[in-house]
Motif scaffolding. Structure first.
Motif, mmCIF file in Angstrom:
data_model
loop_
_atom_site.group_PDB
_atom_site.id
_atom_site.type_symbol
_atom_site.label_atom_id
_atom_site.label_comp_id
_atom_site.label_asym_id
_atom_site.label_seq_id
_atom_site.Cartn_x
_atom_site.Cartn_y
_atom_site.Cartn_z
ATOM 1 N N ASP A 44 0.805 -1.256 -0.263
ATOM 2 C CA ASP A 44 -0.035 0.034 -0.024
ATOM 3 C C ASP A 44 0.812 1.461 -0.011
ATOM 4 O O ASP A 44 0.236 2.279 0.170
ATOM 5 C CB ASP A 44 -0.898 0.087 1.304
ATOM 6 N N LYS A 45 1.954 1.138 -0.352
ATOM 7 C CA LYS A 45 2.898 2.430 -0.341
ATOM 8 C C LYS A 45 3.765 2.150 -1.662
ATOM 9 O O LYS A 45 4.211 0.890 -2.224
ATOM 10 C CB LYS A 45 3.804 2.504 0.779
ATOM 11 N N ASN A 46 4.363 3.250 -1.999
ATOM 12 C CA ASN A 46 5.229 3.313 -3.422
ATOM 13 C C ASN A 46 6.666 2.897 -2.972
ATOM 14 O O ASN A 46 7.582 3.843 -3.342
ATOM 15 C CB ASN A 46 5.236 4.513 -4.149
ATOM 16 N N ILE A 47 6.842 2.015 -1.909
ATOM 17 C CA ILE A 47 8.311 1.764 -1.358
ATOM 18 C C ILE A 47 8.793 0.470 -2.057
ATOM 19 O O ILE A 47 8.017 -0.418 -1.317
ATOM 20 C CB ILE A 47 8.495 2.162 -0.110
ATOM 21 N N ASP A 62 8.954 6.613 4.383
ATOM 22 C CA ASP A 62 8.184 6.781 5.092
ATOM 23 C C ASP A 62 7.370 5.313 5.600
ATOM 24 O O ASP A 62 6.164 4.777 5.219
ATOM 25 C CB ASP A 62 6.983 7.747 4.492
ATOM 26 N N ILE A 63 8.195 4.561 6.325
ATOM 27 C CA ILE A 63 7.906 3.277 6.869
ATOM 28 C C ILE A 63 7.483 3.337 8.155
ATOM 29 O O ILE A 63 8.516 3.998 9.091
ATOM 30 C CB ILE A 63 9.129 2.261 6.641
ATOM 31 N N ASP A 67 3.504 -1.173 8.962
ATOM 32 C CA ASP A 67 3.366 -1.633 7.484
ATOM 33 C C ASP A 67 3.659 -3.047 7.394
ATOM 34 O O ASP A 67 4.028 -3.800 8.569
ATOM 35 C CB ASP A 67 4.600 -0.763 6.746
#
Length: 91
Positions: A44-47, A62-63, A67
């Motif tokens: 659910d994040k662009n990482i 931004d972890i 997560d």
């Protein structure tokens, strides 16, 4: 089916930090051989990133401890790991 093992290098985090990282290695659970190019993403994040030749990886951004890390490698079962405070390193 083959399985992955993920090793984390643990460190404490600061409660006020926004830029955190996860460092570790992706290994075959039976042989403990590194799995280069294993894919690691924070759901659910662009990482995301891929493991390098020795299986090591660094994910940063931004972890948060809430997560979930997803690890995939061709021919292996997918591993989904809920993160905890001790999995994150303050940058």
């Amino acid at each position: 089916m083959k399985y992955l093992v993920i090793l984390f290098f643990f460190s404490n985090i600061s409660a006020f930090s926004q830029n955190l990282s996860i460092k570790g290695k992706v290994l075959d659970s039976g042989t403990l051989q590194p799995l280069p190019a294993a894919n690691l993403i924070i759901l659910d994040k662009n990482i995301g990133t891929a493991a390098v030749d020795d299986g090591s990886f660094v994910l940063s951004g931004d972890i948060t401890p809430d997560d979930i890390l997803k690890v995939t490698y061709v021919g292996y079962s997918t591993k989904v790991i809920p993160l905890k405070d001790e999995d994150l390193t303050d940058l």
